[in-house]
Design a protein around this motif. Structure first.
Motif, PDB file in Angstrom:
ATOM      1  N   THR A  37      -4.670  74.553 122.158  1.00  0.00           N
ATOM      2  CA  THR A  37      -5.416  73.520 121.443  1.00  0.00           C
ATOM      3  C   THR A  37      -6.068  74.068 120.173  1.00  0.00           C
ATOM      4  OG1 THR A  37      -7.457  73.942 122.682  1.00  0.00           O
ATOM      5  CG2 THR A  37      -5.929  72.286 123.587  1.00  0.00           C
ATOM      6  N   ASN A  39      -6.466  75.975 116.256  1.00  0.00           N
ATOM      7  CA  ASN A  39      -5.995  75.801 114.875  1.00  0.00           C
ATOM      8  C   ASN A  39      -5.440  77.151 114.433  1.00  0.00           C
ATOM      9  OD1 ASN A  39      -8.829  74.030 114.924  1.00  0.00           O
ATOM     10  ND2 ASN A  39      -7.030  72.994 114.143  1.00  0.00           N
ATOM     11  N   TYR A 121      -3.358  65.660 118.986  1.00  0.00           N
ATOM     12  CA  TYR A 121      -4.363  64.587 118.937  1.00  0.00           C
ATOM     13  C   TYR A 121      -5.743  65.071 119.363  1.00  0.00           C
ATOM     14  CZ  TYR A 121      -0.468  61.568 117.943  1.00  0.00           C
ATOM     15  OH  TYR A 121       0.633  61.001 117.357  1.00  0.00           O
ATOM     16  N   GLN A 122      -5.811  66.288 119.890  1.00  0.00           N
ATOM     17  CA  GLN A 122      -7.109  66.914 120.175  1.00  0.00           C
ATOM     18  C   GLN A 122      -7.496  67.857 119.029  1.00  0.00           C
ATOM     19  OE1 GLN A 122      -4.665  67.067 123.029  1.00  0.00           O
ATOM     20  NE2 GLN A 122      -5.553  65.049 123.346  1.00  0.00           N
ATOM     21  N   GLY A 123      -6.708  67.861 117.941  1.00  0.00           N
ATOM     22  CA  GLY A 123      -7.054  68.646 116.762  1.00  0.00           C
ATOM     23  C   GLY A 123      -6.295  69.952 116.588  1.00  0.00           C
ATOM     24  N   THR A 125      -3.588  72.603 115.387  1.00  0.00           N
ATOM     25  CA  THR A 125      -2.777  72.672 114.164  1.00  0.00           C
ATOM     26  C   THR A 125      -2.037  74.000 114.089  1.00  0.00           C
ATOM     27  OG1 THR A 125      -4.603  73.607 112.880  1.00  0.00           O
ATOM     28  CG2 THR A 125      -4.343  71.209 112.819  1.00  0.00           C
TER      29      THR A 125
END
Length: 180
Positions: A37, A39, A121-123, A125
């Motif tokens: 999850t 970035n 959709y939980q951020g 990237t």
């Protein structure tokens, strides 16, 4: 130092020497799988240093989970002559970066994207950046090469970063260029 064709030169970091690109890729996957999850920024950049009888090029690969750590490694290439022309040296730095970027095939990039995809959709990237050791400052001798080098990186589908944002080239790889 051992001499290899460029594509056979091993990678290393403080924990492990003589890594193949396949081993590097496995480390990147394992790093990302620790937190799908996150970035993530995958960054590749090269710096060089002219020594008395040769020029050293260090290419760094860094996977960064923003706010939560990094894993990185380097690859050292030695050219047995002094490369004193700045354009030639910057161009060679970029060529070595491009070579590593090209090893991240669409299949490999998709494998990395697939790690974060369920959590987009939980951020979560994933981006890939090419760090170029050049800048646009008035006193920077490399500013005249910015358009050319940025275009080369963009043509590979990688987000180009220049100084001060090109820290893999200008800081991480730079540390290792000073060593003979």
């Amino acid at each position: 130092m051992k001499q290899y064709p460029f594509h056979n030169i091993p990678f290393q970091n403080l924990q492990k020497k003589d890594m193949s690109f396949e081993e590097v890729f496995v480390h990147i996957v394992e790093f990302m799988e620790l937190n799908p999850t996150g970035n993530y920024q995958l960054m590749v950049g090269t710096d060089s240093q002219v020594h008395k009888k040769h020029t050293v090029f260090i290419t760094g690969i860094v996977i960064r989970q923003v706010g939560n750590g990094v894993w990185g490694c380097i690859r050292k290439v030695m050219i047995p002559r002094r490369m004193l022309h700045l354009h030639e040296r910057i161009s060679q730095e970029l060529s070595l970066t491009e070579e590593i970027v090209s090893l991240f095939t669409e299949e490999r990039k998709n494998q990395l994207i697939d790690i974060v995809l369920p959590a987009v959709y939980q951020g979560a990237t994933f981006t890939m950046e090419g760090h170029i050791d050049i800048g646009i400052g008035k006193r920077n001798k490399t500013r005249e090469f910015v358009k050319e080098m940025v275009a080369r990186m963009e043509s590979m589908g990688v987000e180009p970063k220049i100084k001060p944002d090109a820290f893999v080239a200008s800081s991480y790889a730079n540390r290792y260029t000073k060593q003979e």
